[in-house]
Write an enzyme that holds these catalytic residues in place. Structure first.
Site, PDB file in Angstrom:
ATOM      1  N   ASP A  66      52.741  73.103  45.643  1.00 29.12           N
ATOM      2  CA  ASP A  66      54.153  72.065  45.378  1.00 29.12           C
ATOM      3  C   ASP A  66      54.135  71.294  46.647  1.00 29.12           C
ATOM      4  O   ASP A  66      53.411  71.228  47.704  1.00 29.12           O
ATOM      5  CB  ASP A  66      55.455  72.968  45.321  1.00 29.12           C
ATOM      6  CG  ASP A  66      55.386  74.110  46.375  1.00 29.12           C
ATOM      7  OD1 ASP A  66      54.704  74.066  47.277  1.00 29.12           O
ATOM      8  OD2 ASP A  66      56.041  75.108  45.988  1.00 29.12           O
ATOM      9  N   ASP A 134      65.645  84.078  46.379  1.00 24.36           N
ATOM     10  CA  ASP A 134      66.241  84.132  44.891  1.00 24.36           C
ATOM     11  C   ASP A 134      65.022  84.429  43.850  1.00 24.36           C
ATOM     12  O   ASP A 134      65.160  84.220  42.856  1.00 24.36           O
ATOM     13  CB  ASP A 134      66.802  82.658  44.645  1.00 24.36           C
ATOM     14  CG  ASP A 134      65.858  81.455  44.510  1.00 24.36           C
ATOM     15  OD1 ASP A 134      64.494  81.851  44.834  1.00 24.36           O
ATOM     16  OD2 ASP A 134      66.152  80.591  44.099  1.00 24.36           O
ATOM     17  N   HIS A 136      62.020  82.887  43.578  1.00 24.67           N
ATOM     18  CA  HIS A 136      61.456  81.774  42.884  1.00 24.67           C
ATOM     19  C   HIS A 136      59.841  81.980  43.542  1.00 24.67           C
ATOM     20  O   HIS A 136      59.602  83.004  44.679  1.00 24.67           O
ATOM     21  CB  HIS A 136      61.743  80.385  43.436  1.00 24.67           C
ATOM     22  CG  HIS A 136      61.657  80.194  44.847  1.00 24.67           C
ATOM     23  ND1 HIS A 136      62.622  79.356  45.601  1.00 24.67           N
ATOM     24  CD2 HIS A 136      60.783  80.519  45.976  1.00 24.67           C
ATOM     25  CE1 HIS A 136      62.522  79.173  46.700  1.00 24.67           C
ATOM     26  NE2 HIS A 136      61.299  79.526  47.034  1.00 24.67           N
ATOM     27  N   GLU A 141      62.459  77.990  40.175  1.00 25.02           N
ATOM     28  CA  GLU A 141      63.682  78.647  40.616  1.00 25.02           C
ATOM     29  C   GLU A 141      64.253  79.245  39.114  1.00 25.02           C
ATOM     30  O   GLU A 141      63.632  79.256  38.226  1.00 25.02           O
ATOM     31  CB  GLU A 141      64.863  77.429  40.590  1.00 25.02           C
ATOM     32  CG  GLU A 141      64.490  76.743  42.032  1.00 25.02           C
ATOM     33  CD  GLU A 141      64.727  77.340  43.387  1.00 25.02           C
ATOM     34  OE1 GLU A 141      64.770  78.666  43.428  1.00 25.02           O
ATOM     35  OE2 GLU A 141      64.393  76.683  44.226  1.00 25.02           O
TER      36      GLU A 141
HETATM   37  C1  F6R Z   1      55.823  77.049  49.128  1.00 25.81           C
HETATM   38  C2  F6R Z   1      56.373  77.558  48.073  1.00 25.81           C
HETATM   39  C3  F6R Z   1      57.647  78.870  48.347  1.00 25.81           C
HETATM   40  C4  F6R Z   1      57.740  79.663  49.384  1.00 25.81           C
HETATM   41  C5  F6R Z   1      59.023  80.262  49.668  1.00 25.81           C
HETATM   42  C6  F6R Z   1      59.209  81.006  50.521  1.00 25.81           C
HETATM   43  O1  F6R Z   1      54.803  76.125  48.959  1.00 25.81           O
HETATM   44  O2  F6R Z   1      55.858  77.545  46.992  1.00 25.81           O
HETATM   45  O3  F6R Z   1      57.814  79.247  47.021  1.00 25.81           O
HETATM   46  O4  F6R Z   1      56.519  80.575  49.512  1.00 25.81           O
HETATM   47  O5  F6R Z   1      60.025  79.549  49.456  1.00 25.81           O
HETATM   48  O6  F6R Z   1      59.004  80.415  51.785  1.00 25.81           O
HETATM   49  P1  F6R Z   1      58.827  81.184  53.173  1.00 25.81           P
HETATM   50  O7  F6R Z   1      57.427  81.395  53.285  1.00 25.81           O
HETATM   51  O8  F6R Z   1      59.172  80.035  54.325  1.00 25.81           O
HETATM   52  O9  F6R Z   1      59.594  82.120  53.481  1.00 25.81           O
END
Ligand code: F6R
Length: 241
Positions: A66, A134, A136, A141
């Site tokens: 992403d 959450d 995701h 989401e």
């Molecule tokens: C990042 C991504 C997100 C993160 C998630 C956890 O490329 O796709 O889904 O993996 O938000 O973020 P962290 O690792 O910062 O807790």
């Protein structure tokens, strides 16, 4: 099938993740990569291995999950900049082989379709994932259709708050939209490696592994994938049976 590996803490999780990843650091392999805090320990180990053991990425391709919409790639918090700073600039992967979706352009949906077409041509051998508090995966989401392809999405309020720490703790600086691989895109990967550490992931980990397969918890779709490894530390596993 979800294979769960329980470890003590973040450092052990990163060690284990590198062990799993190592099998895929071979010519011709296609890696699916993630950003955020979760993969940093793994990327540090990949860099060290490249330096010490000369593991080469010259014939490896990668696709990131992403990118924020509207941030120039020169912005330090763009995922393009993150990947170059933490991995790509420290290994010998070719720039043209290291794909990060673009969050800039006139027709982001058309670009997203092209990104999916590129992935279809080079199927991902192992997709690395973190998990949002959450539930995701990538920026899919809660409520995102399980069959979604790469698309533009609004970030959930909780995600904007979680990511505030990367933007001087100033919520107004956090982009509100992202381009993200869809859940359908992620599910096409041959293998999936998800790392979850820290207490704020505990509920999402429980919902992913023990909850119903439901779009309310995007990560729960992984129960349907034939080859998933989840590395979870003590704090993130606290609510598991
Ligand atoms: C990042 C991504 C997100 C993160 C998630 C956890 O490329 O796709 O889904 O993996 O938000 O973020 P962290 O690792 O910062 O807790």
């Amino acid at each position: 099938m979800i294979n769960i590996i329980r470890v003590k803490d973040y450092e052990e999780a990163s060690d284990k993740a590198f062990e799993v990843m190592k099998d895929f650091l071979k010519p011709g392999k296609v890696l699916g990569l993630a950003t955020g805090s979760t993969p940093l320990g793994l990327y540090a180990r990949m860099v060290k291995d490249h330096e010490e053991n000369k593991t080469s990425y010259a014939d490896i391709r990668s696709f990131n999950l992403d990118e924020y919409v509207g941030l120039p790639i020169s912005h330090p918090e763009s995922y393009y900049a993150f990947m170059h700073r933490n991995l790509f600039d420290k290994i010998d992967i070719k720039e043209e082989n290291a794909h990060v979706p673009s969050g800039l352009g006139d027709d982001l949906e058309a670009q997203a379709k092209k990104y999916d077409a590129m992935i279809d041509e080079s199927p991902v051998d192992i997709q690395l994932l973190g998990i949002g508090s959450d539930g995701h995966i990538a920026f899919n989401e809660p409520g995102t259709p399980f069959n979604s392809g790469t698309h533009v999405t609004d970030l959930a309020e909780s995600t904007i708050k979680d990511n505030c720490r990367f933007f001087d703790n100033d919520i107004s600086k956090v982009p509100t939209q992202a381009v993200t691989q869809g859940i359908g895109t992620i599910m096409k990967a041959r293998n999936i490696l998800l790392i979850a550490t820290g207490a704020n992931k505990a509920q999402a980990v429980k919902d992913m592994i023990e909850g119903p397969i439901d779009e309310a918890c995007p990560a729960s779709v992984l129960q349907r994938h034939p080859n998933v490894t989840v590395i979870v530390d003590e704090a993130a596993a606290a609510l598991l049976k």
